[in-house]
Scaffold this motif. Structure first.
Motif, PDB file in Angstrom:
ATOM      1  N   ILE A  72       0.848  -1.201   0.000  1.00  0.00           N
ATOM      2  CA  ILE A  72       0.000   0.000   0.000  1.00  0.00           C
ATOM      3  C   ILE A  72       0.881   1.248   0.000  1.00  0.00           C
ATOM      4  CG2 ILE A  72      -2.002  -1.109   1.047  1.00  0.00           C
ATOM      5  CD1 ILE A  72      -1.194   0.062   3.736  1.00  0.00           C
ATOM      6  N   THR A  73       2.190   1.063   0.234  1.00  0.00           N
ATOM      7  CA  THR A  73       3.177   2.134   0.060  1.00  0.00           C
ATOM      8  C   THR A  73       3.072   2.759  -1.324  1.00  0.00           C
ATOM      9  OG1 THR A  73       4.747   1.064   1.572  1.00  0.00           O
ATOM     10  CG2 THR A  73       5.674   2.594  -0.034  1.00  0.00           C
ATOM     11  N   LYS A  74       2.702   1.951  -2.312  1.00  0.00           N
ATOM     12  CA  LYS A  74       2.701   2.410  -3.705  1.00  0.00           C
ATOM     13  C   LYS A  74       1.652   3.477  -3.984  1.00  0.00           C
ATOM     14  CE  LYS A  74       4.825  -1.909  -4.984  1.00  0.00           C
ATOM     15  NZ  LYS A  74       4.605  -3.357  -5.115  1.00  0.00           N
ATOM     16  N   ILE A  75       0.722   3.666  -3.056  1.00  0.00           N
ATOM     17  CA  ILE A  75      -0.213   4.789  -3.195  1.00  0.00           C
ATOM     18  C   ILE A  75       0.556   6.103  -3.134  1.00  0.00           C
ATOM     19  CG2 ILE A  75      -2.162   6.001  -2.118  1.00  0.00           C
ATOM     20  CD1 ILE A  75      -3.133   3.271  -1.112  1.00  0.00           C
ATOM     21  N   MET A  76       1.499   6.187  -2.202  1.00  0.00           N
ATOM     22  CA  MET A  76       2.321   7.396  -2.102  1.00  0.00           C
ATOM     23  C   MET A  76       3.213   7.543  -3.333  1.00  0.00           C
ATOM     24  SD  MET A  76       3.454  10.131  -0.819  1.00  0.00           S
ATOM     25  CE  MET A  76       2.822  10.296   0.845  1.00  0.00           C
ATOM     26  N   THR A  77       3.779   6.441  -3.822  1.00  0.00           N
ATOM     27  CA  THR A  77       4.611   6.506  -5.025  1.00  0.00           C
ATOM     28  C   THR A  77       3.790   6.996  -6.215  1.00  0.00           C
ATOM     29  OG1 THR A  77       5.972   4.687  -4.192  1.00  0.00           O
ATOM     30  CG2 THR A  77       6.103   5.155  -6.547  1.00  0.00           C
ATOM     31  N   LEU A 125       2.210  -0.351 -11.674  1.00  0.00           N
ATOM     32  CA  LEU A 125       2.438  -0.128 -10.244  1.00  0.00           C
ATOM     33  C   LEU A 125       1.213  -0.467  -9.421  1.00  0.00           C
ATOM     34  CD1 LEU A 125       4.391   1.318  -8.069  1.00  0.00           C
ATOM     35  CD2 LEU A 125       2.944   3.322  -8.464  1.00  0.00           C
ATOM     36  N   MET A 126       0.042   0.044  -9.832  1.00  0.00           N
ATOM     37  CA  MET A 126      -1.165  -0.063  -9.007  1.00  0.00           C
ATOM     38  C   MET A 126      -1.964  -1.334  -9.273  1.00  0.00           C
ATOM     39  SD  MET A 126      -0.961   2.499  -7.051  1.00  0.00           S
ATOM     40  CE  MET A 126      -2.568   2.459  -6.280  1.00  0.00           C
ATOM     41  N   SER A 129       1.210  -4.332  -9.032  1.00  0.00           N
ATOM     42  CA  SER A 129       2.038  -4.066  -7.855  1.00  0.00           C
ATOM     43  C   SER A 129       3.519  -4.334  -8.138  1.00  0.00           C
ATOM     44  CB  SER A 129       1.568  -4.909  -6.665  1.00  0.00           C
ATOM     45  OG  SER A 129       2.041  -4.390  -5.448  1.00  0.00           O
ATOM     46  N   ALA A 130       3.963  -3.939  -9.321  1.00  0.00           N
ATOM     47  CA  ALA A 130       5.322  -4.226  -9.772  1.00  0.00           C
ATOM     48  C   ALA A 130       6.356  -3.444  -8.955  1.00  0.00           C
ATOM     49  CB  ALA A 130       5.447  -3.891 -11.252  1.00  0.00           C
ATOM     50  N   ASN A 131       7.218  -4.190  -8.271  1.00  0.00           N
ATOM     51  CA  ASN A 131       8.215  -3.550  -7.407  1.00  0.00           C
ATOM     52  C   ASN A 131       9.307  -2.844  -8.197  1.00  0.00           C
ATOM     53  OD1 ASN A 131       7.495  -4.199  -4.534  1.00  0.00           O
ATOM     54  ND2 ASN A 131       7.478  -6.272  -5.376  1.00  0.00           N
ATOM     55  N   ASN A 168      11.533   3.230   1.273  1.00  0.00           N
ATOM     56  CA  ASN A 168      11.635   2.806  -0.122  1.00  0.00           C
ATOM     57  C   ASN A 168      10.312   3.063  -0.828  1.00  0.00           C
ATOM     58  OD1 ASN A 168       9.856   0.355   0.076  1.00  0.00           O
ATOM     59  ND2 ASN A 168      11.473  -0.314   1.498  1.00  0.00           N
ATOM     60  N   PRO A 169      10.272   2.987  -2.168  1.00  0.00           N
ATOM     61  CA  PRO A 169       9.059   3.329  -2.915  1.00  0.00           C
ATOM     62  C   PRO A 169       8.088   2.172  -3.133  1.00  0.00           C
ATOM     63  CG  PRO A 169      10.848   3.008  -4.443  1.00  0.00           C
ATOM     64  CD  PRO A 169      11.438   2.824  -3.073  1.00  0.00           C
ATOM     65  N   ASN A 170       8.473   0.932  -2.743  1.00  0.00           N
ATOM     66  CA  ASN A 170       7.625  -0.209  -3.070  1.00  0.00           C
ATOM     67  C   ASN A 170       7.029  -0.925  -1.863  1.00  0.00           C
ATOM     68  OD1 ASN A 170       9.969  -1.583  -2.174  1.00  0.00           O
ATOM     69  ND2 ASN A 170      10.712  -1.788  -4.290  1.00  0.00           N
ATOM     70  N   GLY A 171       7.551  -0.712  -0.667  1.00  0.00           N
ATOM     71  CA  GLY A 171       6.975  -1.331   0.521  1.00  0.00           C
ATOM     72  C   GLY A 171       7.606  -2.644   0.919  1.00  0.00           C
TER      73      GLY A 171
END
Length: 465
Positions: A72-77, A125-126, A129-131, A168-171
């Motif tokens: 869910i970190t990727k929301i910020m990214t 990404l969303m 969910s590609a890291n 980090n940007p992916n969680g």
């Protein structure tokens, strides 16, 4: 002198307006016929449910406890990408990025030197969910993941996050990478303001096109199962969101949903499996939609009503001031609860076209605020026109609710006892008496000043003789 008296009349009007409200608040204890709706039991360790427009918190469970967020970190990214990039910009996947992906990490099989547009990256990404895509976007925006993490932390604070630190940007797990359910709700609240973000999270499937390294199109599938009509977890109110999982974080899920005019954001963290994370989310959303509704403040809060034009027409000016509650202000309240049942506090502060703000609370829960405006008679017609335009943003359901509440209020008023009428008359008469006394004092001061001026003039004439 006219300016001085006009000033005092303005003060009197404020005293009259708010004096009545304060008298009511200080002498009446509101009997709440309904308690706060009973909340559901959740499996997730922490959770929150908020209404994003007003920021009203409808449910909390350890919402300020620091937790590992996973993807869910990727929301910020995604939020930072939307705010810092154009959709057609080219993103290049570096060697360091590709080599950092470990077996088992979510990825879309990107290659060193592969070029993708920002738009394609956001979908990868969303949805998938590609890291490696999260790292590619971070390097594209800030040059490195460490620099991007600093940007993430700065943006999180701007969004209202209080206890969050991104590393980090992916969680992917890092002991120094943590958030809270409350902070994730604030970050999601910032992200849903962008239509492109809403389009992406509501997409079930997106095909990545061929590029300089990818010889065939690649299908990317949404992982939030509540938007699939064929899924057992399907919910027609859900717009979208983001899933997450690591061994340390457990299952995490952020969801944005909309029913009629009511928006909700739910966050559930550290749930044990897929079934419980989606079940917990459904419970939260049903709780919010079934138990709360918007009401228009100006149409329902009669405690601050005052016909200032009738009571205080200034003999020195035709430009009469009037005090009104912002007609566009809506607050979220439990169903079958009247605005008059809520506690209020008034804070005096100049904010553009308003000079004060009313905060509405149900016990210790803040439900929303409404501006208090100070208008002249010349601007009233304009205000009415603007208000009618603004109010069109509310739905027919809200209008029907307001009408129903007005009918109920009328029925209650007809049944009011004589003693209640006596108390009501006293509440109206008391501030009027205060106003009369103040006016008399002002007139006396005015007369005394005039006499003093006349005596001085008489003395000067006597000396000149």
């Amino acid at each position: 002198m006219k300016k001085i008296i006009s000033y005092y009349l303005t003060v009197i009007m404020l005293v009259l307006m708010f004096g009545q409200a304060f008298v009511i608040n200080s002498t009446t204890t509101y009997a709440k016929t309904n308690s706060w709706p009973t909340a559901p039991d959740l499996v997730g360790e922490t959770a929150i449910l908020i209404e994003p427009n007003s920021g009203t918190i409808l449910y909390e469970k350890n919402s300020h406890k620091k937790m590992y967020p996973a993807s869910i970190t990727k929301i910020m990214t995604a939020l930072l990408t939307i705010e810092n990039c154009k959709m057609n910009e080219k993103v290049v996947y570096s060697k360091q990025n590709i080599n950092s992906i470990q077996p088992g990490d979510a990825n879309i099989g990107c290659q060193i030197g592969e070029e993708m547009t920002v738009k394609d990256c956001l979908y990868a990404l969303m949805l998938s969910s590609a890291n490696e895509t999260a790292r590619a976007l971070a390097e594209h925006i800030s040059g490195s993941c460490d620099a991007f993490a600093q940007l993430m932390n700065e943006r999180a604070k701007q969004a209202g996050a209080k206890d969050t630190h991104f590393a980090n940007p992916n969680g992917l797990h890092d002991p120094n990478h943590y958030v809270t359910a409350y902070d994730m709700a604030m970050i999601m609240k910032a992200a849903i303001k962008y239509p492109v973000f809403l389009d992406i999270i509501h997409t079930t499937e997106y095909t990545l096109p061929k590029n300089n390294k990818r010889k065939t199109p690649y299908p990317s599938y949404q992982r939030h199962k509540m938007i699939y009509s064929t899924s057992e977890y399907y919910d027609p109110d859900v717009v979208g969101g983001k899933t997450g999982y690591t061994d340390q974080a457990g299952k995490t899920l952020v969801t944005y949903a909309k029913r009629g005019d009511l928006d909700l954001i739910s966050v559930v963290m550290k749930s044990k499996d897929e079934q419980t994370i989606f079940t917990d989310t459904r419970k939260l959303l049903d709780y919010g939609f079934n138990n709360f509704q918007y009401v228009n403040v100006s149409k329902n809060d009669t405690r601050f009503d005052s016909d200032t034009d009738t009571l205080l027409k200034s003999p020195f000016s035709t430009d009469i001031a009037n005090i009104v509650i912002d007609s566009s202000a809506n607050i979220l309240v439990p169903k079958n609860t009247k605005v008059s049942d809520l506690d209020t506090t008034v804070t005096f502060k100049s904010e553009g076209d308003s000079f004060a703000r009313i905060t509405y609370k149900y016990g210790d829960k803040v439900l929303g605020t409404a501006k208090i405006k100070y208008l002249t008679s010349k601007s009233k017609n304009k205000e009415s026109t603007e208000s009618s335009t603004t109010v069109t943003t509310t739905t027919n359901n809200v209008k029907e609710t307001v009408a129903s509440q007005k009918q109920n209020t009328t029925k209650v008023n007809k049944k009011t006892s004589k003693s209640d009428n006596t108390n009501s008359n006293f509440k109206l008469i008391l501030p009027i008496l205060i106003v009369v006394i103040i006016i008399v004092v002002i007139i006396l001061i005015f007369v005394m000043q005039r006499r003093k001026i006349n005596r001085v003039r008489a003395m000067k004439r006597h000396r000149n003789r």
